[in-house]
Design an enzyme around this catalytic site. Structure first.
Site, mmCIF file in Angstrom:
data_model
loop_
_atom_site.group_PDB
_atom_site.id
_atom_site.type_symbol
_atom_site.label_atom_id
_atom_site.label_comp_id
_atom_site.label_asym_id
_atom_site.label_seq_id
_atom_site.Cartn_x
_atom_site.Cartn_y
_atom_site.Cartn_z
ATOM 1 N N CYS A 150 -5.693 -10.022 -8.496
ATOM 2 C CA CYS A 150 -5.987 -9.441 -9.806
ATOM 3 C C CYS A 150 -6.131 -7.930 -9.730
ATOM 4 C CB CYS A 150 -7.249 -10.071 -10.354
ATOM 5 S SG CYS A 150 -7.127 -11.856 -10.341
ATOM 6 N N GLU A 151 -5.095 -7.239 -9.316
ATOM 7 C CA GLU A 151 -5.068 -5.786 -9.302
ATOM 8 C C GLU A 151 -3.618 -5.355 -9.485
ATOM 9 O OE1 GLU A 151 -7.156 -3.316 -6.934
ATOM 10 O OE2 GLU A 151 -8.754 -4.719 -6.407
ATOM 11 N N GLU A 179 -0.170 6.168 24.003
ATOM 12 C CA GLU A 179 -0.872 5.100 23.277
ATOM 13 C C GLU A 179 -0.068 4.626 22.070
ATOM 14 O OE1 GLU A 179 -4.260 7.370 22.056
ATOM 15 O OE2 GLU A 179 -5.284 7.190 23.981
ATOM 16 N N TYR A 230 -0.748 2.956 1.432
ATOM 17 C CA TYR A 230 0.020 4.142 1.860
ATOM 18 C C TYR A 230 1.324 4.318 1.075
ATOM 19 C CZ TYR A 230 -2.578 2.981 6.214
ATOM 20 O OH TYR A 230 -3.514 2.647 7.153
ATOM 21 N N ARG A 285 -0.402 -2.344 3.312
ATOM 22 C CA ARG A 285 0.268 -1.052 3.497
ATOM 23 C C ARG A 285 0.930 -0.511 2.227
ATOM 24 N NH1 ARG A 285 3.983 -0.128 6.413
ATOM 25 N NH2 ARG A 285 3.297 1.896 7.123
ATOM 26 N N TYR A 310 -0.333 -2.956 11.779
ATOM 27 C CA TYR A 310 -1.190 -2.640 10.643
ATOM 28 C C TYR A 310 -0.947 -3.634 9.505
ATOM 29 C CZ TYR A 310 -1.503 1.436 13.596
ATOM 30 O OH TYR A 310 -1.672 2.245 14.685
HETATM 31 C C1 LIG Z 1 -3.904 4.757 15.823
HETATM 32 C C2 LIG Z 1 -3.928 5.438 17.144
HETATM 33 C C3 LIG Z 1 -2.868 5.269 18.035
HETATM 34 C C4 LIG Z 1 -1.624 4.489 17.694
HETATM 35 O O1 LIG Z 1 -0.845 5.105 16.716
HETATM 36 P P1 LIG Z 1 0.598 4.489 16.373
HETATM 37 O O2 LIG Z 1 1.073 5.331 15.260
HETATM 38 O O3 LIG Z 1 0.374 3.079 15.969
HETATM 39 O O4 LIG Z 1 1.433 4.603 17.586
HETATM 40 C C5 LIG Z 1 -2.977 5.866 19.273
HETATM 41 N N1 LIG Z 1 -4.068 6.592 19.634
HETATM 42 C C6 LIG Z 1 -5.108 6.774 18.781
HETATM 43 C C7 LIG Z 1 -6.268 7.576 19.228
HETATM 44 C C8 LIG Z 1 -5.072 6.197 17.525
HETATM 45 O O5 LIG Z 1 -6.089 6.388 16.685
#
Ligand SMILES: *Cc1c(COP(=O)(O)O)cnc(C)c1O
Length: 421
Positions: A346-347, A275, A318, A314, A375
């Site tokens: 304004c931050e 994923e 982060y 980001r 993101y």
């Molecule tokens: C966010 C997420 C991803 C993707 O993560 P990447 O760092 O963008 O590759 C895959 N699986 C699940 C369950 C997630 O929450």
């Protein structure tokens, strides 16, 4: 590798000058490259060619319909984490059997929608959720294919806000309790156990935490099979990191990742799902912004941009680093100078970079934030009543606005005035 490079002194997106798009669309805007998106998908797809597999793009990284359709046309499946994302996948023409549903708090309605519209599997995150999925499936007269997300308790060695595989994180069930939970799953009438799921975090720059987690999943596969479960599918999550600067150590390549997956689980004969989100979309997008003012502060100069933290959160959220480059290639030999690069919100948190060495810039100059495709747009807000910025997709010498900038009127008219006012 991406397709945002200087040619003849100007930054191009594939074959289109970025400045030309800026002139037509106005700044700020997100700009994506079709060639980079598809290249990254294919790298993963080929890296798993040693066995049956499906690359499910984690669309929470960038979920514009045009991006989803681009990837779906290459054969990508989708990893969704909400009913809204599920609806987006379906609207982009992704068949249900290529959609996996992740996320820690799937609601009754989301489960029902996915079971009715078709789903490859739910990645179950807890026992209460598992029971609700079974109930909904029974009420619809179907069986829900599931994996259970296990939390392997490994340190992903990434930013704390995006580490998900330690026992103190809210994700999955502790791997030590997996056999017990699978036993309950097998007893629930609405479920069909198909495999195991794991996802330990995001922006991982080493293979070792993955390998540790996947080794634990391999052991669990054997144990569950011995218990009588049919484990035919392993969803190994996303998380492979990208280089956000050209100077830091390069994260592993998809080919190296694929070879490691084969080492860790290849002997089990399972279909493998991954994923990836960030690695597909991250370097396939830039954020283009304009310098509004150069302000000479005390001991430092500020570049005040028309892009802000609401457009790209980001850095504020982060402490993330984005390379920022001028859209007009700097003449060789120009002495770089340090700037604090900020937005107009304004931050104080609306700061993209401090003392960043840049070639001298002036009001009206365009800059591009690299690696902003993942993101970025999806985390944008209308804070300060700043409109969500447009998204543009390039393909070769063509470009298209894939999400227009709303007008102030559009934004205001979304509010309702109660009768008593
Ligand atoms: C966010 C997420 C991803 C993707 O993560 P990447 O760092 O963008 O590759 C895959 N699986 C699940 C369950 C997630 O929450």
């Amino acid at each position: 590798m991406d397709h945002f490079i200087y040619q003849n002194g100007a930054l191009f997106a594939e074959d289109v000058p970025v400045a030309e798009i800026a002139a037509q669309v106005g700044t700020p805007f997100y700009l994506y490259s079709t060639a980079t998106l598809t290249r990254h998908f294919k790298l993963f797809d080929e890296a798993l060619d040693w066995g049956p597999h499906l690359v499910c793009y984690a669309m929470k990284a960038a979920s514009n319909q045009a991006i989803l359709k681009t990837l779906a046309a290459e054969g990508a499946g989708m990893d969704v984490v909400s009913g809204g994302e599920y609806a987006r996948a379906i609207a982009a023409g992704v068949p249900g059997e290529r959609i996996v549903f992740s996320g820690v708090g799937k609601t009754h309605d989301e489960i029902k929608a996915a079971l009715s519209g078709g789903i490859r599997q739910f990645n179950v995150e807890s026992e209460p959720e598992m029971r609700v999925i079974s109930e909904v499936a029974v009420s619809l007269g179907v069986q829900a294919p599931i994996t259970i997300r296990v939390n392997p308790d490994v340190d992903a060695k990434t930013h704390a806000k995006i580490a998900t595989g330690k026992s103190e994180n809210k994700f999955g069930i502790p791997i030590a309790r997996a056999r017990e939970v699978y036993a309950e799953a097998a007893r629930l009438p609405g479920l069909k156990v198909v495999g195991i799921d794991v996802h330990i975090g995001s922006q991982l720059t080493q293979l070792e935490p993955f390998e540790q987690a996947y080794g634990k999943v391999a052991e669990l596969t054997e144990a569950l099979r011995a218990d009588g479960h049919e484990i035919t599918r392993l969803d190994l999550g996303g998380g492979l990191g990208i280089p956000y600067t050209r100077s830091n150590e390069a994260p592993p390549l998809p080919t190296e990742y694929g070879a490691m997956v084969q080492r860790a689980v290849g002997h089990l004969g399972c279909e493998v799902e991954i994923e990836p989100g960030r690695l597909i979309a991250g370097n396939a997008g830039i954020l283009v912004s304009k310098v509004i003012y150069v302000k000479n502060g005390e001991g430092r100069d500020f570049l005040i941009l028309d892009g802000a933290m609401n457009d790209l959160i980001r850095p504020a959220m982060y402490e993330a680093h984005h390379d920022i480059i001028p859209v007009r290639e700097p003449a060789p030999g120009l002495e770089p100078q340090p700037y604090d690069i900020v937005g107009p919100v304004c931050e104080t948190g609306d700061t993209f970079a401090k003392e960043r060495l840049m070639p001298p810039l002036a009001a009206g100059d365009l800059v591009a934030f690299r690696s902003a495709g993942a993101y970025g747009a999806v985390m944008a807000s209308e804070y300060n009543t700043r409109p969500l910025i447009p998204e543009v997709l390039v393909k070769g010498d063509q470009f298209s606005v894939i999400r227009p900038r709303p007008t102030y009127e559009d934004m205001i008219n979304r509010d309702n005035i109660p009768e008593w006012l």
